[in-house]
Scaffold this motif. Structure first.
Motif, PDB file in Angstrom:
ATOM      1  N   VAL A 313      11.226   1.486   1.350  1.00  0.00           N
ATOM      2  CA  VAL A 313      11.954   2.746   1.294  1.00  0.00           C
ATOM      3  C   VAL A 313      11.132   3.810   0.572  1.00  0.00           C
ATOM      4  CG1 VAL A 313      14.206   1.621   1.365  1.00  0.00           C
ATOM      5  CG2 VAL A 313      13.147   2.089  -0.835  1.00  0.00           C
ATOM      6  N   GLU A 314      11.408   5.055   0.918  1.00  0.00           N
ATOM      7  CA  GLU A 314      10.719   6.172   0.295  1.00  0.00           C
ATOM      8  C   GLU A 314      11.067   6.244  -1.190  1.00  0.00           C
ATOM      9  OE1 GLU A 314       9.896  10.897   1.342  1.00  0.00           O
ATOM     10  OE2 GLU A 314      11.781   9.953   1.943  1.00  0.00           O
ATOM     11  N   HIS A 315      10.100   6.653  -1.995  1.00  0.00           N
ATOM     12  CA  HIS A 315      10.259   6.838  -3.450  1.00  0.00           C
ATOM     13  C   HIS A 315      10.384   5.525  -4.219  1.00  0.00           C
ATOM     14  CE1 HIS A 315      10.759  11.005  -2.360  1.00  0.00           C
ATOM     15  NE2 HIS A 315      11.879  10.751  -1.717  1.00  0.00           N
ATOM     16  N   ARG A 316      10.086   4.406  -3.583  1.00  0.00           N
ATOM     17  CA  ARG A 316      10.081   3.118  -4.279  1.00  0.00           C
ATOM     18  C   ARG A 316       8.708   2.486  -4.086  1.00  0.00           C
ATOM     19  NH1 ARG A 316      12.334   1.497  -8.295  1.00  0.00           N
ATOM     20  NH2 ARG A 316      14.488   1.247  -7.637  1.00  0.00           N
ATOM     21  N   LEU A 317       7.842   2.578  -5.098  1.00  0.00           N
ATOM     22  CA  LEU A 317       6.474   2.064  -5.042  1.00  0.00           C
ATOM     23  C   LEU A 317       5.785   2.474  -3.741  1.00  0.00           C
ATOM     24  CD1 LEU A 317       6.948  -1.446  -6.703  1.00  0.00           C
ATOM     25  CD2 LEU A 317       5.728   0.532  -7.655  1.00  0.00           C
ATOM     26  N   GLU A 318       5.904   3.744  -3.420  1.00  0.00           N
ATOM     27  CA  GLU A 318       5.377   4.311  -2.178  1.00  0.00           C
ATOM     28  C   GLU A 318       3.957   4.839  -2.418  1.00  0.00           C
ATOM     29  OE1 GLU A 318       6.431   8.097   0.780  1.00  0.00           O
ATOM     30  OE2 GLU A 318       7.404   7.880  -1.174  1.00  0.00           O
ATOM     31  N   SER A 319       3.002   4.275  -1.714  1.00  0.00           N
ATOM     32  CA  SER A 319       1.624   4.748  -1.829  1.00  0.00           C
ATOM     33  C   SER A 319       1.490   6.097  -1.130  1.00  0.00           C
ATOM     34  CB  SER A 319       0.660   3.732  -1.215  1.00  0.00           C
ATOM     35  OG  SER A 319      -0.673   4.144  -1.395  1.00  0.00           O
ATOM     36  N   VAL A 320       1.094   7.119  -1.889  1.00  0.00           N
ATOM     37  CA  VAL A 320       1.055   8.480  -1.361  1.00  0.00           C
ATOM     38  C   VAL A 320      -0.325   8.820  -0.806  1.00  0.00           C
ATOM     39  CG1 VAL A 320       1.318  10.924  -1.957  1.00  0.00           C
ATOM     40  CG2 VAL A 320       2.844   9.208  -2.973  1.00  0.00           C
ATOM     41  N   ALA A 321      -1.349   8.577  -1.608  1.00  0.00           N
ATOM     42  CA  ALA A 321      -2.720   8.918  -1.197  1.00  0.00           C
ATOM     43  C   ALA A 321      -3.697   8.268  -2.169  1.00  0.00           C
ATOM     44  CB  ALA A 321      -2.915  10.436  -1.199  1.00  0.00           C
ATOM     45  N   THR A 322      -4.936   8.116  -1.713  1.00  0.00           N
ATOM     46  CA  THR A 322      -6.025   7.695  -2.592  1.00  0.00           C
ATOM     47  C   THR A 322      -7.053   8.806  -2.607  1.00  0.00           C
ATOM     48  OG1 THR A 322      -5.658   5.354  -2.137  1.00  0.00           O
ATOM     49  CG2 THR A 322      -7.809   5.976  -3.024  1.00  0.00           C
ATOM     50  N   ILE A 323      -7.273   9.374  -3.791  1.00  0.00           N
ATOM     51  CA  ILE A 323      -8.164  10.526  -3.950  1.00  0.00           C
ATOM     52  C   ILE A 323      -9.218  10.179  -4.990  1.00  0.00           C
ATOM     53  CG2 ILE A 323      -8.298  12.960  -4.602  1.00  0.00           C
ATOM     54  CD1 ILE A 323      -5.317  13.177  -3.782  1.00  0.00           C
ATOM     55  N   GLY A 325     -10.923   7.570  -5.190  1.00  0.00           N
ATOM     56  CA  GLY A 325     -10.766   6.170  -5.591  1.00  0.00           C
ATOM     57  C   GLY A 325      -9.562   5.913  -6.474  1.00  0.00           C
ATOM     58  N   ILE A 326      -8.727   6.928  -6.685  1.00  0.00           N
ATOM     59  CA  ILE A 326      -7.518   6.805  -7.505  1.00  0.00           C
ATOM     60  C   ILE A 326      -6.303   6.780  -6.579  1.00  0.00           C
ATOM     61  CG2 ILE A 326      -6.108   7.886  -9.308  1.00  0.00           C
ATOM     62  CD1 ILE A 326      -8.762   9.404 -10.106  1.00  0.00           C
ATOM     63  N   GLU A 327      -5.499   5.722  -6.653  1.00  0.00           N
ATOM     64  CA  GLU A 327      -4.296   5.636  -5.820  1.00  0.00           C
ATOM     65  C   GLU A 327      -3.121   6.269  -6.543  1.00  0.00           C
ATOM     66  OE1 GLU A 327      -1.589   2.500  -3.191  1.00  0.00           O
ATOM     67  OE2 GLU A 327      -2.855   1.725  -4.801  1.00  0.00           O
ATOM     68  N   PHE A 328      -2.395   7.142  -5.840  1.00  0.00           N
ATOM     69  CA  PHE A 328      -1.195   7.790  -6.387  1.00  0.00           C
ATOM     70  C   PHE A 328       0.033   7.106  -5.801  1.00  0.00           C
ATOM     71  CE2 PHE A 328      -4.536  10.764  -7.127  1.00  0.00           C
ATOM     72  CZ  PHE A 328      -4.169  11.463  -8.279  1.00  0.00           C
ATOM     73  N   ILE A 329       0.922   6.629  -6.666  1.00  0.00           N
ATOM     74  CA  ILE A 329       2.070   5.821  -6.252  1.00  0.00           C
ATOM     75  C   ILE A 329       3.358   6.502  -6.705  1.00  0.00           C
ATOM     76  CG2 ILE A 329       3.208   3.581  -6.469  1.00  0.00           C
ATOM     77  CD1 ILE A 329       0.402   2.395  -7.059  1.00  0.00           C
ATOM     78  N   ASN A 330       4.240   6.734  -5.742  1.00  0.00           N
ATOM     79  CA  ASN A 330       5.516   7.411  -5.990  1.00  0.00           C
ATOM     80  C   ASN A 330       6.624   6.370  -6.168  1.00  0.00           C
ATOM     81  OD1 ASN A 330       7.850   9.005  -5.937  1.00  0.00           O
ATOM     82  ND2 ASN A 330       7.797   9.218  -3.701  1.00  0.00           N
ATOM     83  N   ASP A 331       7.085   6.211  -7.407  1.00  0.00           N
ATOM     84  CA  ASP A 331       8.191   5.308  -7.712  1.00  0.00           C
ATOM     85  C   ASP A 331       9.305   6.111  -8.387  1.00  0.00           C
ATOM     86  OD1 ASP A 331       9.272   2.664  -7.673  1.00  0.00           O
ATOM     87  OD2 ASP A 331       8.772   2.399  -9.785  1.00  0.00           O
ATOM     88  N   ALA A 421      -4.790   3.599 -10.952  1.00  0.00           N
ATOM     89  CA  ALA A 421      -3.601   4.059 -10.230  1.00  0.00           C
ATOM     90  C   ALA A 421      -2.878   5.083 -11.090  1.00  0.00           C
ATOM     91  CB  ALA A 421      -2.675   2.897  -9.907  1.00  0.00           C
ATOM     92  N   VAL A 422      -2.402   6.152 -10.462  1.00  0.00           N
ATOM     93  CA  VAL A 422      -1.484   7.089 -11.113  1.00  0.00           C
ATOM     94  C   VAL A 422      -0.089   6.754 -10.600  1.00  0.00           C
ATOM     95  CG1 VAL A 422      -0.738   9.487 -11.302  1.00  0.00           C
ATOM     96  CG2 VAL A 422      -3.176   8.919 -11.440  1.00  0.00           C
ATOM     97  N   LEU A 423       0.775   6.352 -11.507  1.00  0.00           N
ATOM     98  CA  LEU A 423       2.102   5.859 -11.143  1.00  0.00           C
ATOM     99  C   LEU A 423       3.185   6.777 -11.692  1.00  0.00           C
ATOM    100  CD1 LEU A 423       4.112   3.578 -10.180  1.00  0.00           C
ATOM    101  CD2 LEU A 423       3.839   2.612 -12.485  1.00  0.00           C
ATOM    102  N   PHE A 444       6.191  15.344  -6.404  1.00  0.00           N
ATOM    103  CA  PHE A 444       5.020  14.547  -6.756  1.00  0.00           C
ATOM    104  C   PHE A 444       4.071  14.449  -5.570  1.00  0.00           C
ATOM    105  CE2 PHE A 444       3.021  10.254  -6.902  1.00  0.00           C
ATOM    106  CZ  PHE A 444       2.255  10.404  -8.055  1.00  0.00           C
ATOM    107  N   LYS A 445       4.614  14.118  -4.402  1.00  0.00           N
ATOM    108  CA  LYS A 445       3.769  13.976  -3.207  1.00  0.00           C
ATOM    109  C   LYS A 445       3.112  15.305  -2.828  1.00  0.00           C
ATOM    110  CE  LYS A 445       7.005  11.747  -0.770  1.00  0.00           C
ATOM    111  NZ  LYS A 445       7.598  10.954   0.352  1.00  0.00           N
TER     112      LYS A 445
END
Length: 451
Positions: A313-323, A325-331, A421-423, A444-445
């Motif tokens: 589901v959206e907004h639950r440990l959702e991988s947004v992008a890797t920029i 080499g840093i992964e941004f995760i929307n929780d 990771a940015v969480l 956030f996204k």
């Protein structure tokens, strides 16, 4: 079930998704509707109400109109201690939730899911399984469309799968889902429950309070608060458990991180392998959904097909992008400490953690070891971050104080390195700076994509 008595006039307090849905169903049923909201009604809901000929009042409540109605429906966001609710109760007017109201006007089977964590994923997955099996399923409640608006189109559905919050359950008295699922109970929303965990526990168990012996209560056998308190409530329904630690007599249990077994009496044992959702917490959600599907006699191949293509589901440990080499995760949906425990435990790399918002009486001590082990920096995001700053200063190398999402994302990016990771996993409600957790996650996204 049928309404306990004939209702002609109804008052609704709060004009969000729940209140608007209740108003639409009431008008559809031929009732006279008075709807008011102490704040501003959003354009989306105001337009829908006016299109259906429902007058709405914002910025105030007319107490005399509320007290002359047969029933008052209270939206989940309105506390029981609200003066207008207290006046209605003192006058002997019944105050119920939209979930209770809608349940009076359908005879279709209902799967209802509550719990501190996992209820959204479990609801979405259960609904996905039912839909994959070709069952016309109304999915909603505390997510998506209100139950009341779904029931307004009752002829379109063969069954309902509902996420139900504790606030919604507080106004339920006869609501009796055919299958009730309680995923877990950990301290949350204690500001609404006099800061007493036992009050919150009692609220969660209301999901099964009116069930009959031919209905089913599904629960986690590994959850201490659930198991300890289960004997205190006179639950009449058939009890079926799921566990990652032991094999229940009937239910589901985890064999390893990629495989679990479901065994329901009178049915063949089913093995689910390589399900998409990872982590023990998602194994629990998956087992609960599989139990509901098997009880509903959905074929094994359809259940396995649904598990193979469910993406969460959206907004639950959702991988947004890797920029860089840093992964941004929307929780963003992680609005309590226990959700953050799941998040920090599931990311196997250094974390820059964005946290904060409206504190609900959180005890952050359970996060200390995880923060020391996995978190390299904390970015506090809220109007008032003093509690987080006091709690974690000195526990990580850097802790920053920010007051809008753009600032938080840019600060987190500057503190992260390749491979980190940015969480965003706030542990708090969103209402200080955002409309809701979806707005927070969407912002956030947006700002991540501007980097």
């Amino acid at each position: 079930m049928k309404a306990p008595r004939e209702i002609q006039n109804i008052a609704i307090i709060g004009a969000g998704e729940s209140g608007t849905g209740a108003a639409l169903l009431a008008r559809h049923l031929g009732m006279t509707v008075y709807l008011s909201d102490a704040g501003r009604i959003s354009d989306k809901y105001k337009e829908k109400l006016l299109q259906n000929g429902i007058a709405c009042q914002e910025g105030t409540h007319q107490l005399e109109k509320i007290l002359e109605t047969d029933v008052v429906i209270k939206s989940p966001g309105v506390p029981d201690k609200s003066p207008v609710v207290q006046k209605a109760l003192e006058s002997g007017v019944s105050v119920i939730s939209e979930i209770e109201f809608a349940s009076w006007y359908t005879t279709k089977p209902i799967v209802a899911i509550t719990g501190t964590n996992g209820k959204t994923t479990t609801t979405a997955l259960t609904g996905h399984i039912f839909t994959t099996a070709g069952i016309r399923t109304g999915i909603g409640g505390n997510i998506g469309r209100s139950f009341a608006e779904l029931v307004m189109h009752d002829e379109q559905y063969e069954t309902y799968v509902l996420e139900v919050s504790s606030f919604q359950l507080d106004g339920c008295y006869t609501f009796a889902p055919d299958i009730a699922i309680l995923t877990n109970i950990t301290p949350d929303h204690l500001d609404r429950y006099d800061y007493k965990f036992e009050n919150y526990i009692a609220s969660k168990f209301r999901i099964a309070q009116s069930q009959k012996p031919d209905q089913v209560f599904v629960y986690c056998a590994d959850d201490e608060a659930t198991v300890t308190n289960l004997p205190k409530f006179a639950i009449q329904s058939r009890k079926i458990a799921f566990s990652a630690l032991k094999e229940p007599e009937e239910g589901a249990y985890l064999l390893n991180e990629n495989e679990f077994i479901v065994k329901i009496n009178t049915m063949d044992t089913m093995i689910i392998k390589d399900f998409k959702l990872k982590g023990t917490h998602n194994a629990y959600n998956s087992m609960a959904a599989a139990i509901a599907a098997r009880i509903h006699e959905i074929r094994q191949e359809k259940i396995k097909e649904a598990f193979s293509d469910f993406r969460g589901v959206e907004h639950r440990l959702e991988s947004v992008a890797t920029i860089g080499g840093i992964e941004f995760i929307n929780d963003s949906k992680a609005t309590n400490v226990n959700s953050v425990i799941y998040a920090l435990s599931s990311i196997k790399r250094p974390i820059v953690w964005i946290a904060g918002g409206v504190d609900k009486g959180n005890d952050y001590s359970a996060l200390h070891d995880l923060v020391k082990t996995y978190v390299k920096a904390i970015v506090c995001l809220g109007k008032d971050n003093s509690k987080l700053l006091d709690e974690f200063t000195g526990m990580v190398d850097v802790i920053a104080d920010t007051h809008n999402m753009e600032q938080a994302v840019k600060t987190a990016y500057s503190l992260a390195s390749k491979g980190d990771a940015v969480l965003l996993s706030p542990a708090c409600a969103s209402f200080d700076l955002f409309e809701n957790y979806e707005d927070r996650g969407n912002q956030f996204k947006f700002w991540v994509r501007q980097l």
